[in-house]
Design a protein around this motif. Structure first.
Motif, PDB file in Angstrom:
ATOM      1  N   ILE A  80      -6.981 -49.398 -68.100  1.00  8.73           N
ATOM      2  CA  ILE A  80      -8.187 -48.726 -67.600  1.00  8.73           C
ATOM      3  C   ILE A  80      -7.954 -47.214 -67.541  1.00  8.73           C
ATOM      4  N   ALA A  81      -6.764 -46.801 -67.108  1.00 10.00           N
ATOM      5  CA  ALA A  81      -6.455 -45.367 -67.065  1.00 10.00           C
ATOM      6  C   ALA A  81      -6.582 -44.753 -68.456  1.00 10.00           C
ATOM      7  N   GLU A  82      -6.107 -45.462 -69.467  1.00 14.82           N
ATOM      8  CA  GLU A  82      -6.200 -44.963 -70.838  1.00 14.82           C
ATOM      9  C   GLU A  82      -7.649 -44.835 -71.283  1.00 14.82           C
ATOM     10  N   ARG A  83      -8.466 -45.800 -70.950  1.00  9.53           N
ATOM     11  CA  ARG A  83      -9.882 -45.730 -71.316  1.00  9.53           C
ATOM     12  C   ARG A  83     -10.548 -44.527 -70.657  1.00  9.53           C
ATOM     13  N   ILE A  84     -10.150 -44.245 -69.414  1.00 13.79           N
ATOM     14  CA  ILE A  84     -10.736 -43.113 -68.688  1.00 13.79           C
ATOM     15  C   ILE A  84     -10.258 -41.785 -69.268  1.00 13.79           C
ATOM     16  N   TYR A  85      -8.962 -41.633 -69.526  1.00 14.19           N
ATOM     17  CA  TYR A  85      -8.482 -40.320 -69.971  1.00 14.19           C
ATOM     18  C   TYR A  85      -8.899 -39.973 -71.399  1.00 14.19           C
ATOM     19  N   LYS A  86      -9.427 -40.926 -72.137  1.00 18.89           N
ATOM     20  CA  LYS A  86      -9.899 -40.628 -73.497  1.00 18.89           C
ATOM     21  C   LYS A  86     -11.239 -39.887 -73.511  1.00 18.89           C
ATOM     22  N   TYR A  87     -11.965 -39.895 -72.396  1.00 17.42           N
ATOM     23  CA  TYR A  87     -13.216 -39.133 -72.326  1.00 17.42           C
ATOM     24  C   TYR A  87     -12.898 -37.641 -72.324  1.00 17.42           C
ATOM     25  N   SER A  88     -13.628 -36.871 -73.107  1.00 18.40           N
ATOM     26  CA  SER A  88     -13.364 -35.433 -73.221  1.00 18.40           C
ATOM     27  C   SER A  88     -13.620 -34.685 -71.913  1.00 18.40           C
ATOM     28  N   GLU A  89     -14.484 -35.196 -71.076  1.00 18.10           N
ATOM     29  CA  GLU A  89     -14.785 -34.538 -69.797  1.00 18.10           C
ATOM     30  C   GLU A  89     -13.621 -34.626 -68.810  1.00 18.10           C
ATOM     31  N   VAL A  90     -12.746 -35.596 -69.013  1.00 15.60           N
ATOM     32  CA  VAL A  90     -11.660 -35.868 -68.072  1.00 15.60           C
ATOM     33  C   VAL A  90     -10.480 -34.934 -68.325  1.00 15.60           C
ATOM     34  N   ASN A  91     -10.055 -34.245 -67.261  1.00 15.33           N
ATOM     35  CA  ASN A  91      -8.897 -33.353 -67.344  1.00 15.33           C
ATOM     36  C   ASN A  91      -7.607 -34.074 -67.019  1.00 15.33           C
ATOM     37  N   SER A  92      -7.637 -34.944 -66.013  1.00 13.93           N
ATOM     38  CA  SER A  92      -6.416 -35.636 -65.616  1.00 13.93           C
ATOM     39  C   SER A  92      -6.748 -36.956 -64.946  1.00 13.93           C
ATOM     40  N   VAL A  93      -5.778 -37.859 -64.995  1.00 15.23           N
ATOM     41  CA  VAL A  93      -5.880 -39.166 -64.349  1.00 15.23           C
ATOM     42  C   VAL A  93      -4.533 -39.452 -63.704  1.00 15.23           C
ATOM     43  N   TYR A  94      -4.563 -39.784 -62.425  1.00 13.20           N
ATOM     44  CA  TYR A  94      -3.339 -40.071 -61.673  1.00 13.20           C
ATOM     45  C   TYR A  94      -3.444 -41.441 -61.017  1.00 13.20           C
ATOM     46  N   LEU A  95      -2.369 -42.201 -61.026  1.00 11.74           N
ATOM     47  CA  LEU A  95      -2.263 -43.412 -60.233  1.00 11.74           C
ATOM     48  C   LEU A  95      -1.828 -42.961 -58.849  1.00 11.74           C
ATOM     49  N   ILE A  96      -2.576 -43.343 -57.815  1.00 12.20           N
ATOM     50  CA  ILE A  96      -2.308 -42.853 -56.460  1.00 12.20           C
ATOM     51  C   ILE A  96      -2.154 -44.013 -55.480  1.00 12.20           C
ATOM     52  N   SER A  97      -1.600 -43.699 -54.338  1.00 11.67           N
ATOM     53  CA  SER A  97      -1.511 -44.691 -53.256  1.00 11.67           C
ATOM     54  C   SER A  97      -2.695 -44.475 -52.325  1.00 11.67           C
ATOM     55  N   GLY A  98      -2.946 -45.444 -51.467  1.00 11.39           N
ATOM     56  CA  GLY A  98      -4.033 -45.315 -50.504  1.00 11.39           C
ATOM     57  C   GLY A  98      -5.172 -46.257 -50.807  1.00 11.39           C
ATOM     58  N   GLY A  99      -6.358 -45.875 -50.374  1.00 12.15           N
ATOM     59  CA  GLY A  99      -7.539 -46.722 -50.490  1.00 12.15           C
ATOM     60  C   GLY A  99      -8.087 -46.843 -51.900  1.00 12.15           C
ATOM     61  N   TYR A 100      -7.734 -45.922 -52.757  1.00 10.76           N
ATOM     62  CA  TYR A 100      -8.180 -45.956 -54.152  1.00 10.76           C
ATOM     63  C   TYR A 100      -6.964 -46.063 -55.053  1.00 10.76           C
ATOM     64  N   ASP A 101      -7.193 -46.375 -56.310  1.00 12.29           N
ATOM     65  CA  ASP A 101      -6.090 -46.597 -57.254  1.00 12.29           C
ATOM     66  C   ASP A 101      -5.841 -45.407 -58.169  1.00 12.29           C
ATOM     67  N   LEU A 102      -6.925 -44.787 -58.640  1.00  6.93           N
ATOM     68  CA  LEU A 102      -6.800 -43.666 -59.563  1.00  6.93           C
ATOM     69  C   LEU A 102      -7.525 -42.450 -59.014  1.00  6.93           C
ATOM     70  N   LEU A 103      -6.997 -41.272 -59.341  1.00  8.42           N
ATOM     71  CA  LEU A 103      -7.682 -40.019 -59.052  1.00  8.42           C
ATOM     72  C   LEU A 103      -7.950 -39.358 -60.394  1.00  8.42           C
ATOM     73  N   VAL A 104      -9.216 -39.090 -60.665  1.00  6.02           N
ATOM     74  CA  VAL A 104      -9.643 -38.520 -61.931  1.00  6.02           C
ATOM     75  C   VAL A 104     -10.215 -37.135 -61.660  1.00  6.02           C
ATOM     76  N   THR A 105      -9.769 -36.131 -62.416  1.00  2.00           N
ATOM     77  CA  THR A 105     -10.387 -34.812 -62.311  1.00  2.00           C
ATOM     78  C   THR A 105     -11.159 -34.572 -63.599  1.00  2.00           C
ATOM     79  N   LEU A 106     -12.351 -34.029 -63.437  1.00  4.94           N
ATOM     80  CA  LEU A 106     -13.166 -33.753 -64.607  1.00  4.94           C
ATOM     81  C   LEU A 106     -14.015 -32.522 -64.387  1.00  4.94           C
ATOM     82  N   GLU A 107     -14.539 -31.997 -65.497  1.00  7.79           N
ATOM     83  CA  GLU A 107     -15.385 -30.812 -65.442  1.00  7.79           C
ATOM     84  C   GLU A 107     -16.698 -31.097 -66.149  1.00  7.79           C
ATOM     85  N   GLY A 108     -17.725 -30.439 -65.653  1.00  2.00           N
ATOM     86  CA  GLY A 108     -19.038 -30.516 -66.277  1.00  2.00           C
ATOM     87  C   GLY A 108     -19.758 -29.205 -66.079  1.00  2.00           C
ATOM     88  N   LYS A 109     -20.931 -29.066 -66.692  1.00  2.00           N
ATOM     89  CA  LYS A 109     -21.706 -27.829 -66.565  1.00  2.00           C
ATOM     90  C   LYS A 109     -22.453 -27.768 -65.244  1.00  2.00           C
TER      91      LYS A 109
END
Length: 160
Positions: A80-109
């Motif tokens: 799933i991380a690979e599918r997410i990081y292939k989007y051009s809008e996505v800058n980074s994807v991290y596996l994280i601990s806590g209540g969520y599994d991934l942290l995704v940073t992205l940019e838009g207009k």
């Protein structure tokens, strides 16, 4: 020597081989060979320029998206991380601990563009259970660099 080189170029990727050699008291050829080896080994993955977009006329919105997913059997979170990081809008994807599994940073207009990406593309991926979007309103420090000036009180002091 690798750790020293990495520490220096992490803060200043524009530093030249000659200057690195002087700082580290080494031969230029040794520094050049070490850099090339670390690039080939995937230790050095790229060289980036940090830009304070608020000081430009370019409209850009950055968001942090927390993603809760169901890991796939035999692949864990990687597929799933690979599918997410292939989007051009996505800058980074991290596996994280806590209540969520991934942290995704992205940019838009715009906020609308980012929201549309999250609802139309990210949230609809198989295995994504939920998302939480956080927009970055102001950056104070990024990659170890302070982006804002310290507030100085310029008011005149009043004494009794």
């Amino acid at each position: 020597m690798r750790e020293q080189i990495l520490s220096i170029i992490e803060k200043n990727s524009r530093i030249g081989v000659k200057e690195l050699a002087v700082i580290l008291g080494a031969e230029e050829i040794d520094i050049a060979n070490e850099l090339k080896a670390m690039e080939e080994e995937g230790i050095i993955c790229g060289y980036h320029t940090m830009i304070d977009w608020e000081k430009t006329s370019i409209e850009k919105v950055t968001a942090l998206i927390e993603v809760r997913i169901t890991p796939q059997r035999g692949q864990g979170y990687d597929h799933i991380a690979e599918r997410i990081y292939k989007y051009s809008e996505v800058n980074s994807v991290y596996l994280i601990s806590g209540g969520y599994d991934l942290l995704v940073t992205l940019e838009g207009k715009s906020l609308k563009d980012v929201s549309a990406f999250v609802s139309d593309k990210l949230s609809t991926l198989e295995g994504v259970l939920s998302t939480a979007t956080h927009f970055i309103l102001k950056k104070y420090k990024d990659h170890g660099t302070i982006l804002t000036r310290k507030y100085e009180d310029t008011r005149e002091k009043v004494t009794p």
